[in-house]
Design a protein around this motif. Sequence first.
Motif, PDB file in Angstrom:
ATOM      1  N   TRP A   1       2.841   4.318  -5.917  1.00  0.00           N
ATOM      2  CA  TRP A   1       2.213   5.572  -5.533  1.00  0.00           C
ATOM      3  C   TRP A   1       3.108   6.795  -5.651  1.00  0.00           C
ATOM      4  N   GLY A   2       4.353   6.603  -6.051  1.00  0.00           N
ATOM      5  CA  GLY A   2       5.252   7.736  -6.237  1.00  0.00           C
ATOM      6  C   GLY A   2       6.094   8.033  -5.009  1.00  0.00           C
ATOM      7  N   PRO A   3       7.001   9.003  -5.104  1.00  0.00           N
ATOM      8  CA  PRO A   3       7.928   9.310  -4.007  1.00  0.00           C
ATOM      9  C   PRO A   3       7.250   9.786  -2.733  1.00  0.00           C
ATOM     10  N   ASP A   4       5.999  10.268  -2.817  1.00  0.00           N
ATOM     11  CA  ASP A   4       5.286  10.733  -1.620  1.00  0.00           C
ATOM     12  C   ASP A   4       4.340   9.657  -1.085  1.00  0.00           C
ATOM     13  N   ALA A   5       4.642   8.388  -1.351  1.00  0.00           N
ATOM     14  CA  ALA A   5       3.751   7.278  -1.010  1.00  0.00           C
ATOM     15  C   ALA A   5       3.445   7.183   0.484  1.00  0.00           C
TER      16      ALA A   5
ATOM     17  N   ASN B   1       0.811  -1.220   0.000  1.00  0.00           N
ATOM     18  CA  ASN B   1       0.000   0.000   0.000  1.00  0.00           C
ATOM     19  C   ASN B   1       0.843   1.268   0.000  1.00  0.00           C
ATOM     20  N   ARG B   2       2.073   1.155   0.509  1.00  0.00           N
ATOM     21  CA  ARG B   2       2.949   2.333   0.574  1.00  0.00           C
ATOM     22  C   ARG B   2       4.093   2.293  -0.442  1.00  0.00           C
ATOM     23  N   ALA B   3       4.036   1.379  -1.364  1.00  0.00           N
ATOM     24  CA  ALA B   3       5.137   1.200  -2.316  1.00  0.00           C
ATOM     25  C   ALA B   3       5.320   2.439  -3.201  1.00  0.00           C
ATOM     26  N   THR B   4       6.535   2.989  -3.207  1.00  0.00           N
ATOM     27  CA  THR B   4       6.815   4.162  -4.041  1.00  0.00           C
ATOM     28  C   THR B   4       6.742   3.820  -5.521  1.00  0.00           C
ATOM     29  N   GLU B   5       6.993   2.546  -5.871  1.00  0.00           N
ATOM     30  CA  GLU B   5       6.907   2.129  -7.272  1.00  0.00           C
ATOM     31  C   GLU B   5       5.486   2.269  -7.806  1.00  0.00           C
TER      32      GLU B   5
END
Length: 346
Positions: free
Chosen positions: A242-246, A236-240
């Motif tokens: 959701w982006g760098p602000d995940a 759910n928090r993966a930067t891949e």
Amino acid sequence: MLLALPFNALQGEKSELNEAFNTVFSTRPSIMTVFLKTLMGRLSFLIPAEGDKATHKARATMDRIGNQLLNESKAALAGASKGNDERLRKRDLLSLLLKANMSTDVPENQRMSDQDVLAQVPTFLVAGHETTSTGTTWALYALSLRPDIQSKLREELYTISTDNPSMDELNALPYLDATVRETLRVHSPVPSTMRVAVKDDVIPVGTPFVDRMGRVRDSIPVQKGQKLLIPILVINRATEIWGPDAREFKPERWESVPEGASAVPGVWGNLLTFLGGPRACIGYRFSLVEMKALLFTLIRAFEFKLAVSPDEIGQKTGMVQRPILINNLKAGVQMPLLVTPYVHIL
């Protein structure tokens, strides 16, 4: 009386069942312990997990009380069926399960055992109470850190003229929906879970990798009986995806969901919060509406601020990820908030 088990929770009295539940939920083995037990296979009993003794005692208490309730309910239903008693119309969870299981429409080979029936009760208690209340707590935490988001949400909530909105009215509020989605993404109440493979299989991977033997792999073989960790919060928090602000709480991100999120195999919201497939959360729709109703009432009536520094808030992960004070671990699970009445000016 059927299912006459007093809890007296609101009177502050102790309940052995409540204490047993708290013990089970707060004594989850560490990831390293799970990893070692998986490697040991049949010899895993040689590695004691944290809280094993307390957990076994708590489970024994839950089983004893559960069997008592089960036997009382079965006896009451059996007696009621002979005289068309009022108790046949009871709609508590255990009675409904038993009546469905005893139905003549259900073939004998499809009936659940007493233990299977009983196992459904704590599942519904946990899914229907613990996760929703914890998710709402984390929502208030996130909104306390972002008063601008809290104000924006409150403005939308006051577009509804009634204090008792219908389910359709709650679901028609886009920013409330985005706030709930973002809470369940960043602060998933259940951060991970386990699954056991029922047959040999192969898991394809998106990016090939080199194993310890130097071979390039595009899949991971799975053997029957192998335990798999499902990292809900990590995905759910993966930067891949959701982006760098995940890791940031940002409800506006739901105005344009990243393309990569469509590949998440969750049953709801491009997330793994409620899992997916045939064993996804059976009550997720009710949980979402319940959480929206709680936030609707609370945010319209009060303003929330964090009563301590954000650095003092940590997480204690059992079956559910709960908030704690890092500087006062003995105080147990808590979320100190400053709550003041909000006066809406028309």
